[in-house]
Motif scaffolding. Structure first.
Motif, PDB file in Angstrom:
ATOM      1  N   PHE A  67      -7.590  -6.356  -4.949  1.00 43.57           N
ATOM      2  CA  PHE A  67      -6.170  -6.990  -5.631  1.00 43.57           C
ATOM      3  C   PHE A  67      -6.326  -6.640  -7.201  1.00 43.57           C
ATOM      4  CE2 PHE A  67      -3.877  -7.715  -1.534  1.00 43.57           C
ATOM      5  CZ  PHE A  67      -3.176  -7.219  -1.726  1.00 43.57           C
ATOM      6  N   ALA A  68      -7.157  -7.247  -7.410  1.00 40.65           N
ATOM      7  CA  ALA A  68      -7.238  -7.956  -9.052  1.00 40.65           C
ATOM      8  C   ALA A  68      -8.052  -6.306  -9.627  1.00 40.65           C
ATOM      9  CB  ALA A  68      -8.393  -8.458  -8.964  1.00 40.65           C
ATOM     10  N   SER A  69      -8.966  -5.323  -8.688  1.00 38.52           N
ATOM     11  CA  SER A  69     -10.008  -4.499  -9.476  1.00 38.52           C
ATOM     12  C   SER A  69      -9.041  -3.298  -8.883  1.00 38.52           C
ATOM     13  CB  SER A  69     -11.159  -4.222  -8.287  1.00 38.52           C
ATOM     14  OG  SER A  69     -11.282  -4.130  -7.337  1.00 38.52           O
ATOM     15  N   LYS A  70      -8.208  -3.026  -8.563  1.00 39.43           N
ATOM     16  CA  LYS A  70      -6.621  -2.123  -7.823  1.00 39.43           C
ATOM     17  C   LYS A  70      -7.406  -1.131  -7.296  1.00 39.43           C
ATOM     18  CE  LYS A  70      -4.516  -2.607 -12.811  1.00 39.43           C
ATOM     19  NZ  LYS A  70      -3.420  -3.800 -12.146  1.00 39.43           N
ATOM     20  N   GLU A  71      -8.331  -1.644  -6.404  1.00 37.24           N
ATOM     21  CA  GLU A  71      -8.851  -0.761  -5.019  1.00 37.24           C
ATOM     22  C   GLU A  71      -8.043  -1.052  -4.324  1.00 37.24           C
ATOM     23  OE1 GLU A  71     -13.517  -1.963  -4.078  1.00 37.24           O
ATOM     24  OE2 GLU A  71     -12.676  -3.301  -5.080  1.00 37.24           O
ATOM     25  N   VAL A  72      -7.089  -2.154  -3.849  1.00 34.85           N
ATOM     26  CA  VAL A  72      -5.459  -2.113  -2.868  1.00 34.85           C
ATOM     27  C   VAL A  72      -4.724  -1.994  -3.875  1.00 34.85           C
ATOM     28  CG1 VAL A  72      -6.176  -4.288  -2.126  1.00 34.85           C
ATOM     29  CG2 VAL A  72      -5.683  -2.396  -0.544  1.00 34.85           C
ATOM     30  N   ARG A  73      -3.101  -2.037  -3.179  1.00 36.18           N
ATOM     31  CA  ARG A  73      -2.768  -1.941  -3.707  1.00 36.18           C
ATOM     32  C   ARG A  73      -1.476  -2.950  -2.540  1.00 36.18           C
ATOM     33  NH1 ARG A  73      -1.508   3.985  -5.386  1.00 36.18           N
ATOM     34  NH2 ARG A  73      -0.284   3.389  -3.662  1.00 36.18           N
ATOM     35  N   LEU A  74      -0.023  -3.818  -2.838  1.00 38.71           N
ATOM     36  CA  LEU A  74       0.765  -4.231  -1.953  1.00 38.71           C
ATOM     37  C   LEU A  74       0.886  -3.049  -0.623  1.00 38.71           C
ATOM     38  CD1 LEU A  74       2.711  -6.978  -3.181  1.00 38.71           C
ATOM     39  CD2 LEU A  74       1.000  -7.503  -1.352  1.00 38.71           C
ATOM     40  N   SER A  75       1.097  -1.611  -1.086  1.00 39.50           N
ATOM     41  CA  SER A  75       1.769  -0.766  -0.252  1.00 39.50           C
ATOM     42  C   SER A  75       0.531  -0.274   0.666  1.00 39.50           C
ATOM     43  CB  SER A  75       2.590   0.557  -0.992  1.00 39.50           C
ATOM     44  OG  SER A  75       1.376   0.472  -2.180  1.00 39.50           O
TER      45      SER A  75
END
Length: 136
Positions: free
Chosen positions: A31-39
């Motif tokens: 999440f912190a590296s923006k590799e994945v989002r909640l959606s």
């Protein structure tokens, strides 16, 4: 005498919490590296990067053969199959689970991981034999 089997059981439970911590850490990093989002993971966890998926898969593995281990520990304590051999087998099983995790969340060498898993299963079988021999 039965207390000897409590320690490896508690150690394996602690290890399971450690693995869960690894899962949380790797997911947080994604999440912190923006590799994945909640959606991305609202319906399925397949979008997590591989390190996070490996850790989660290993956490799930902690509810497979360890279930047999915990049942054998309780049975062994109930029938007084609690000697040094049973304790050594219990600790050896815990060691295989730790090594299995380190391989799974590390190199993920399937051949090595499978071998360690197989050793753990053999240890469980030996524990089962110990309980059965005590009962007979």
């Amino acid at each position: 005498m039965t207390i000897k089997l409590i320690y490896p059981a508690l150690a394996l439970i602690l290890w399971m919490f450690i693995v869960l911590g690894i899962v949380f850490q790797r997911r947080q990093k994604a999440f912190a590296s923006k590799e994945v989002r909640l959606s991305d993971i609202a319906v399925s966890t397949e979008r997590y990067p591989e390190p996070a998926r490996l850790a989660a898969a290993n956490f799930s593995n902690q509810f497979e053969t360890p279930v047999i281990f915990f049942a054998l520990i309780m049975l062994a304590m109930h029938v007084a199959a609690v000697g040094y051999i049973m304790a050594a087998l219990a600790w050896a099983f815990v060691a295989t689970r730790v090594v299995h995790t380190l391989i799974h969340v590390g190199s993920n060498n399937l051949k090595l991981r499978g071998s360690v898993y197989a050793v753990g299963v053999v240890i469980l079988f030996c524990m089962w034999v110990g309980v059965v021999v005590t009962v007979l």
